[in-house]
Design a protein around this motif. Structure first.
Motif, PDB file in Angstrom:
ATOM      1  N   LEU A 181       0.830  -1.205   0.000  1.00  0.00           N
ATOM      2  CA  LEU A 181       0.000   0.000   0.000  1.00  0.00           C
ATOM      3  C   LEU A 181       0.863   1.253   0.000  1.00  0.00           C
ATOM      4  N   TRP A 182       1.847   1.296   0.904  1.00  0.00           N
ATOM      5  CA  TRP A 182       2.678   2.493   1.000  1.00  0.00           C
ATOM      6  C   TRP A 182       3.649   2.642  -0.172  1.00  0.00           C
ATOM      7  N   GLN A 183       4.045   1.539  -0.778  1.00  0.00           N
ATOM      8  CA  GLN A 183       4.888   1.646  -1.964  1.00  0.00           C
ATOM      9  C   GLN A 183       4.143   2.329  -3.106  1.00  0.00           C
ATOM     10  N   LEU A 184       2.830   2.142  -3.130  1.00  0.00           N
ATOM     11  CA  LEU A 184       2.016   2.800  -4.151  1.00  0.00           C
ATOM     12  C   LEU A 184       1.718   4.252  -3.787  1.00  0.00           C
ATOM     13  N   LEU A 185       1.433   4.499  -2.501  1.00  0.00           N
ATOM     14  CA  LEU A 185       0.989   5.835  -2.090  1.00  0.00           C
ATOM     15  C   LEU A 185       2.123   6.847  -1.951  1.00  0.00           C
ATOM     16  N   LEU A 186       3.224   6.435  -1.336  1.00  0.00           N
ATOM     17  CA  LEU A 186       4.260   7.406  -0.997  1.00  0.00           C
ATOM     18  C   LEU A 186       4.823   8.160  -2.205  1.00  0.00           C
ATOM     19  N   PRO A 187       5.095   7.515  -3.340  1.00  0.00           N
ATOM     20  CA  PRO A 187       5.599   8.285  -4.481  1.00  0.00           C
ATOM     21  C   PRO A 187       4.604   9.339  -4.970  1.00  0.00           C
ATOM     22  N   CYS A 188       3.315   9.141  -4.670  1.00  0.00           N
ATOM     23  CA  CYS A 188       2.286  10.082  -5.110  1.00  0.00           C
ATOM     24  C   CYS A 188       2.119  11.256  -4.152  1.00  0.00           C
ATOM     25  N   VAL A 189       2.394  11.038  -2.877  1.00  0.00           N
ATOM     26  CA  VAL A 189       2.083  12.079  -1.885  1.00  0.00           C
ATOM     27  C   VAL A 189       3.314  12.719  -1.257  1.00  0.00           C
ATOM     28  N   ALA A 190       4.464  12.062  -1.281  1.00  0.00           N
ATOM     29  CA  ALA A 190       5.639  12.583  -0.591  1.00  0.00           C
ATOM     30  C   ALA A 190       6.386  13.604  -1.442  1.00  0.00           C
ATOM     31  N   ALA A 191       6.937  14.609  -0.781  1.00  0.00           N
ATOM     32  CA  ALA A 191       7.750  15.614  -1.472  1.00  0.00           C
ATOM     33  C   ALA A 191       8.979  14.945  -2.084  1.00  0.00           C
ATOM     34  N   SER A 192       9.478  15.552  -3.159  1.00  0.00           N
ATOM     35  CA  SER A 192      10.576  14.927  -3.909  1.00  0.00           C
ATOM     36  C   SER A 192      11.836  14.752  -3.058  1.00  0.00           C
ATOM     37  N   HIS A 193      12.066  15.661  -2.092  1.00  0.00           N
ATOM     38  CA  HIS A 193      13.301  15.552  -1.315  1.00  0.00           C
ATOM     39  C   HIS A 193      13.276  14.344  -0.364  1.00  0.00           C
ATOM     40  N   LEU A 194      12.090  13.720  -0.215  1.00  0.00           N
ATOM     41  CA  LEU A 194      11.987  12.531   0.632  1.00  0.00           C
ATOM     42  C   LEU A 194      12.102  11.241  -0.168  1.00  0.00           C
ATOM     43  N   ALA A 195      12.224  11.361  -1.472  1.00  0.00           N
ATOM     44  CA  ALA A 195      12.315  10.173  -2.320  1.00  0.00           C
ATOM     45  C   ALA A 195      13.471   9.293  -1.862  1.00  0.00           C
ATOM     46  N   GLY A 196      13.159   8.043  -1.598  1.00  0.00           N
ATOM     47  CA  GLY A 196      14.181   7.097  -1.165  1.00  0.00           C
ATOM     48  C   GLY A 196      14.458   7.100   0.322  1.00  0.00           C
ATOM     49  N   ALA A 197      13.969   8.131   1.019  1.00  0.00           N
ATOM     50  CA  ALA A 197      14.238   8.218   2.452  1.00  0.00           C
ATOM     51  C   ALA A 197      13.162   7.530   3.286  1.00  0.00           C
ATOM     52  N   LEU A 198      11.953   7.461   2.760  1.00  0.00           N
ATOM     53  CA  LEU A 198      10.849   6.853   3.500  1.00  0.00           C
ATOM     54  C   LEU A 198      10.864   5.337   3.336  1.00  0.00           C
ATOM     55  N   GLN A 199      10.448   4.633   4.367  1.00  0.00           N
ATOM     56  CA  GLN A 199      10.451   3.171   4.358  1.00  0.00           C
ATOM     57  C   GLN A 199       9.024   2.646   4.395  1.00  0.00           C
ATOM     58  N   PRO A 200       8.507   2.160   3.268  1.00  0.00           N
ATOM     59  CA  PRO A 200       7.131   1.652   3.231  1.00  0.00           C
ATOM     60  C   PRO A 200       6.869   0.498   4.187  1.00  0.00           C
ATOM     61  N   ALA A 201       7.901  -0.253   4.531  1.00  0.00           N
ATOM     62  CA  ALA A 201       7.746  -1.388   5.441  1.00  0.00           C
ATOM     63  C   ALA A 201       7.792  -0.959   6.904  1.00  0.00           C
ATOM     64  N   GLY A 202       7.956   0.346   7.146  1.00  0.00           N
ATOM     65  CA  GLY A 202       8.044   0.828   8.513  1.00  0.00           C
ATOM     66  C   GLY A 202       9.455   0.763   9.047  1.00  0.00           C
ATOM     67  N   THR A 203       9.693   1.491  10.132  1.00  0.00           N
ATOM     68  CA  THR A 203      11.037   1.542  10.704  1.00  0.00           C
ATOM     69  C   THR A 203      11.198   0.638  11.927  1.00  0.00           C
ATOM     70  N   ASP A 204      10.096   0.030  12.387  1.00  0.00           N
ATOM     71  CA  ASP A 204      10.204  -0.882  13.519  1.00  0.00           C
ATOM     72  C   ASP A 204      10.914  -2.158  13.066  1.00  0.00           C
ATOM     73  N   PRO A 205      11.719  -2.757  13.940  1.00  0.00           N
ATOM     74  CA  PRO A 205      12.405  -4.002  13.567  1.00  0.00           C
ATOM     75  C   PRO A 205      11.413  -5.095  13.205  1.00  0.00           C
ATOM     76  N   GLU A 206      11.817  -5.983  12.322  1.00  0.00           N
ATOM     77  CA  GLU A 206      10.984  -7.130  11.960  1.00  0.00           C
ATOM     78  C   GLU A 206      10.656  -7.932  13.218  1.00  0.00           C
ATOM     79  N   GLY A 207       9.370  -8.247  13.384  1.00  0.00           N
ATOM     80  CA  GLY A 207       8.961  -9.013  14.550  1.00  0.00           C
ATOM     81  C   GLY A 207       8.840  -8.193  15.817  1.00  0.00           C
ATOM     82  N   ALA A 208       8.860  -6.849  15.691  1.00  0.00           N
ATOM     83  CA  ALA A 208       8.737  -6.009  16.882  1.00  0.00           C
ATOM     84  C   ALA A 208       7.422  -6.280  17.584  1.00  0.00           C
ATOM     85  N   ASP A 209       7.467  -6.287  18.898  1.00  0.00           N
ATOM     86  CA  ASP A 209       6.262  -6.542  19.684  1.00  0.00           C
ATOM     87  C   ASP A 209       5.373  -5.313  19.668  1.00  0.00           C
TER      88      ASP A 209
END
Length: 232
Positions: A181-209
């Motif tokens: 979902l976020w891979q589709l949305l972020l390129p459409c809504v985020a400012a260009s200077h954030l390109a590549g900086a945002l993480q669609p999978a989230g920043t929490d570690p895998e398996g975070a409680d």
């Protein structure tokens, strides 16, 4: 263990058992006998805590609301990029729904307007999304010409849809679903200077409680449901 502790544990067990019954069978088909049996207590113990099935359902919704409110507040009150915090909080809500039957049942009961109660369990989530996108606009994180209210409508529709679909298939709550979902949305809504900086999978570690479940004693005390419990 004190009598007060036993009373609180019994109440928590009843709330969780009720949530399991409501999720599996729906409000109408769930019975108080099944709820008390699932909690390992007598019918008399159930009626000591709850006058009827509607009261049990209300307690499930209250517990779910507290858990959702906690996660929403964490997202709104964080630091750093507002858009990334929005991505992160959607993943946290999904993990909470996966992990906690009380939250899932509370949302289902609320959507079905059980027992004629008027409540909006998703209000806190809507406000969280609105505020984070408004903050993103103030910080220049949104692309030019992207209105926060329309973006908010898309995010709310998508996340609510995922929650509804997940009632039949919990796979919808898996990390890849929201990442797509976020891979589709972020390129459409985020400012260009954030390109590549945002993480669609989230920043929490895998398996975070996720945060502690909504039926913790502290949450019951916060909502006032534990106040005045008689010793048993």
């Amino acid at each position: 263990m004190t009598k007060q502790d036993r009373a609180v544990r019994t109440r928590l067990a009843l709330i969780r058992s009720a949530a399991e019954q409501f999720e599996a069978r729906g409000y109408v088909r769930a019975s108080l006998a099944e709820i008390s049996a699932g909690a390992g207590v007598s019918s008399g113990a159930l009626h000591f805590h709850f006058a009827n099935k509607a009261a049990v359902a209300e307690a499930v919704e209250d517990a779910a609301a507290l858990a959702l409110r906690r996660i929403a507040r964490r997202g709104r009150g964080g630091d750093g990029c507002a858009l990334q915090r929005l991505v992160d909080v959607t993943h946290r809500v999904a993990r909470l729904l996966c992990a906690d039957v009380v939250v899932r049942a509370g949302l289902r009961l609320n959507a079905e307007a059980v027992a004629g109660r008027v409540r909006d369990l998703r209000r806190e989530w809507r406000e969280c999304v609105h505020e984070l996108l408004a903050e993103a606009e103030r910080r220049g994180e949104l692309a030019a010409g992207v209105p926060p209210h329309r973006t908010s409508a898309v995010v709310l529709a998508a996340t609510t849809g995922i929650e509804v679909l997940a009632r039949e298939d919990h796979g919808w709550l898996a990390r890849p679903s929201l990442t797509d979902l976020w891979q589709l949305l972020l390129p459409c809504v985020a400012a260009s200077h954030l390109a590549g900086a945002l993480q669609p999978a989230g920043t929490d570690p895998e398996g975070a409680d996720v945060e502690a479940g909504p039926t913790a004693r502290g949450d019951l005390e916060e909502s006032g449901t534990a106040a005045g419990l008689a010793l048993r």
